[in-house]
Write a protein that holds these residues in place. Structure first.
Motif, short mmCIF file in Angstrom:
data_model
loop_
_atom_site.label_atom_id
_atom_site.label_comp_id
_atom_site.label_asym_id
_atom_site.label_seq_id
_atom_site.Cartn_x
_atom_site.Cartn_y
_atom_site.Cartn_z
N LYS A 59 52.71 16.49 46.67
CA LYS A 59 52.15 16.89 45.54
C LYS A 59 50.75 15.99 45.23
N ASP B 153 47.90 16.28 47.91
CA ASP B 153 47.05 17.89 47.16
C ASP B 153 46.41 17.60 46.04
N ARG B 154 46.80 17.09 44.92
CA ARG B 154 46.06 16.69 43.70
C ARG B 154 45.03 15.97 43.94
N ALA C 205 44.41 21.64 41.54
CA ALA C 205 45.17 21.10 42.35
C ALA C 205 45.74 22.01 43.62
N ASP C 206 46.95 22.25 43.67
CA ASP C 206 47.59 23.27 44.69
C ASP C 206 47.67 24.31 44.03
N GLU D 245 55.71 24.37 36.93
CA GLU D 245 54.66 23.36 36.77
C GLU D 245 54.20 23.19 35.59
N ASP E 24 43.96 21.23 30.59
CA ASP E 24 43.67 21.93 31.99
C ASP E 24 43.92 23.66 31.77
#
Length: 716
Positions: free
Chosen positions: A432, A435-436, A499-500, A529, A535
């Motif tokens: 994670k 990916d971020r 991100a993902d 999540e 965001d």
């Protein structure tokens, strides 16, 4: 004395004034001084009369020995000053009152002070002193002061050496070529240039050539040109960056050399005579027992200090090879001490020390399964799960033929499960994070802002400051938590990659916390999540797919959950996502699998003669010791009420029609570990349903939480 002897009156006055000093340290009168004439009866009567006039104070002073009361030493520094300098703290029980009492005991009680029967010339006398708790505290403080002194002296020595080398380098540069002096002159005052020239000077001394012969080489000139170019372009900041890099590499090389030197010293023993080895073995045995006493009292630091002291003596000596069985005795005691050090270091989180102690123990006995197991625990703490698994595999080969091999294999399997869980969690966190980072463009060229962007950011910051001064804070334009654009239960869709999370993904908002951040469960996802409020612009509400609330049939497990919720006071409780509940159950499985708890539960069952009521009455106290740290980590209160809240949070996913089977399996495993051999006694076969919803979900944690639920509240 001469004047007093010259006249009888002088002797008389001297005798009267020496009433308080003509006694020895034991209070007895000293022998008369030769040369003084015998006083007459009249003078003696006058002396007696003067003494009586002085009263009881004079007679008491002559009769009792002078000794100061025993009080602890008071330093010129306050404790805050010692703490600021990093000095180790003394144990809390070492108060002045305790010190006075301890000193008084050691003056009269040989059990408290074995040195009352020993002479100062004996080695055991000083060994006994170093084993005392307050002596250990003093020695730790003294060692810290010595370490600080070594740092001061080394820094002073380095400064003096560098000043001397700087003068020598300046003299040697006079004989170098014009190009070298042209390159060095403008940057000579930078530390990185001095370090480079010092290394060249050292090389010249080793080779026995002048400095010019080293600096005039092409590779050295290339190095100086590159250094000069970087400093000309970057200035002092570039010079500081190069010196920091140079210092880091030098420290790494020095650390590696120190470790090699220390490793060689640790494995080297000095041949000693039998008397010396006997004294060291006796001292090591006493330190080992001192460590056991502190360990059982809960003083892990003191126990580790005692075992370190024993290790320091035992690793230095050995007997000649001609002595039969002598070295084996030393190695056996040293092996036990090393394993104790590893265990104490693991408890305190000193993973590197635990690994070093376990490795030293394996050098003595490579087939010791306890040393391998503690090596695996140390590697687990360091995050090296692969080598930890290999260490556990080694134990399988060494327990063949042992009477307790089944117990050891069971412990190994539990440890393997914990390692697999931790490794999976670590890999998932790394995935994670990467990916971020990729989504945020950490490795992109766009990350380097040019001057125009920097100027725009400065203008924006100035604009924000101006608005704040005018009373219009742009941060107030963001909606507060209670005015968030989304609500719990809303179905949202990703409109911009984050991100993902890819565009088009859908999910439902599970919870919105006090800060306005949301937990969203996306389709085909096992975990929620956490999306920060900043965001939210990446998402949009999907009004056409807002889930409608639908009633569901109430099961007895739901009834039990409501009963527990009412028992907890009906207040707002913590809730967990499915992934968090899985992690919580995994931690409970690891905690319940602890050997100490297993033994306590087994002993409790035998003590109550397998009586169900008595067992359930006493189990909460034993289990809460393991549950308390887990409760704190997950935000629950470390008490029976917190256990109830934890049970409710887990039941959200293990009870009812929407219960998750994998979580029920985890709950079943936790229940089996917690109840052990009493599982079938507490829940007879045929009297309960799934263990995942009944035992861990309703009874396994229920009895630890508080009073037992009524029978009608338990799922049948």
């Amino acid at each position: 004395g001469a004047q007093a002897a010259a006249s009888p009156r002088g002797w008389e006055e001297g005798a009267a004034g020496m009433d308080d000093v003509d006694i020895d340290e034991h209070g007895r009168p000293k022998a008369p001084i030769e040369g003084f004439p015998e006083p007459s009866a009249e003078r003696l009567e006058e002396i007696r009369r003067r003494r009586e006039e002085n009263g009881a104070q004079g007679r008491g002073a002559a009769a009792a020995p002078r000794c100061r009361p025993a009080v602890p030493f008071h330093s010129h520094m306050a404790q805050e000053d010692f703490d600021a300098l990093g000095y180790p703290k003394a144990p809390e029980y070492m108060t002045p009152e305790w010190m006075n009492e301890q000193i008084e005991k050691e003056r009269v009680d040989p059990r408290e002070n074995p040195n009352l029967l020993l002479d100062e010339s004996e080695q055991e006398f000083w060994d006994n002193i170093t084993r005392k708790p307050y002596a250990k505290a003093i020695l730790r403080t003294e060692q810290h002061w010595l370490d600080r002194k070594k740092v001061w002296l080394s820094q002073y020595e380095r400064v003096e050496l560098m000043n001397q080398l700087r003068e020598e380098v300046a003299e040697e540069l006079e004989g170098c070529s014009t190009e070298v002096r042209r390159l060095v002159a403008p940057i000579f005052h930078y530390k990185i240039c001095e370090a480079s020239l010092w290394n060249a000077m050292r090389e010249a001394r080793v080779r026995g050539v002048p400095l010019a012969a080293v600096l005039d080489r092409e590779e050295k000139l290339k190095e100086l040109r590159g250094m000069r170019q970087k400093i000309d372009l970057g200035g002092p900041a570039a010079a500081a960056a190069m010196f920091d890099e140079f210092s880091a590499r030098s420290e790494q090389l020095m650390d590696e050399a120190y470790k090699r030197q220390e490793e060689a010293a640790r494995s080297k023993r000095v041949v000693s005579d039998t008397d010396t080895v006997t004294k060291i073995l006796n001292f090591g045995q006493k330190c080992r027992k001192d460590g056991y006493i502190d360990w059982h009292k809960g003083n892990i630091e003191e126990a580790l200090s005692s075992w370190r002291q024993a290790d320091e003596y035992l690793r230095k000596v050995k007997l000649p090879d001609e002595v039969p069985g002598g070295n084996q005795m030393i190695e056996e005691m040293h092996l036990v001490v090393l394993k104790n050090i590893a265990q104490a270091a693991i408890r305190l989180g000193y993973w590197s020390e635990a690994l070093a102690a376990a490795d030293d123990a394996l050098k003595i006995d490579v087939e010791d399964h306890k040393a391998w197991f503690r090596r695996a625990c140390a590697l687990e703490g360091l995050g090296n799960f692969t080598e930890a698994q290999e260490a556990l595999d080694k134990i399988e080969d060494f327990v063949v033929g042992r009477n307790d091999r089944e117990r050891i294999r069971k412990d190994l399997e539990m440890k393997r499960q914990k390692l697999r869980m931790l490794e999976g969690r670590s890999l998932e966190a790394e995935r994670k994070g990467v990916d971020r980072a990729l989504a945020a463009g950490v490795f992109s060229d766009q990350r380097c802002l040019d001057q125009a962007v920097g100027q725009a950011l400065d203008d924006e910051a100035a604009h924000v400051v101006e608005e704040q001064q005018l009373g219009d804070d742009p941060r107030d334009k963001h909606p507060p938590a209670d005015e968030a654009p989304f609500e719990e239960g809303d179905v949202v869709v990703v409109v911009e990659d984050l991100a993902d999370l890819k565009r088009g993904m859908r999910g439902a908002i599970v919870e919105i916390d006090e800060d306005g951040d949301a937990r969203i469960r996306f389709e085909d996802a096992d975990e929620d999540e956490l999306i920060f409020r900043m965001d939210f612009h990446h998402f949009a509400r999907d009004a056409s797919r807002r889930p409608a609330s639908r009633p569901r049939e109430s099961s007895s497990a739901d009834t039990a959950a409501r009963a527990l919720e009412s028992h907890s006071g009906g207040c707002q409780r913590l809730r967990l996502s499915k992934g968090a509940a899985a992690e919580l159950l995994d931690e409970l499985i690891c905690g319940y699998g602890d050997l100490a708890l297993q033994r306590r539960v087994s002993k409790l069952a035998r003590d109550v003669r397998w009586d169900r009521g008595a067992f359930l009455e006493n189990l909460p106290r034993a289990a809460l010791e393991v549950q308390a740290p887990i409760l704190v980590r997950w935000g629950f209160e470390p008490s029976a009420k917190g256990v109830t809240s934890m049970l409710l949070a887990v039941q959200d996913h293990t009870c009812g029609r929407d219960a998750d089977t994998s979580l029920q399996a985890r709950a079943e495993e936790a229940a089996r570990l917690l109840y052990g051999e009493m599982l079938d006694v507490v829940f007879p076969p045929g009297s309960h349903g799934s263990l995942g919803t009944s035992v861990c979900g309703a009874a396994g944690c229920r009895r630890v939480a508080g009073p037992e639920l009524p029978p009608e509240m338990v799922q049948e």
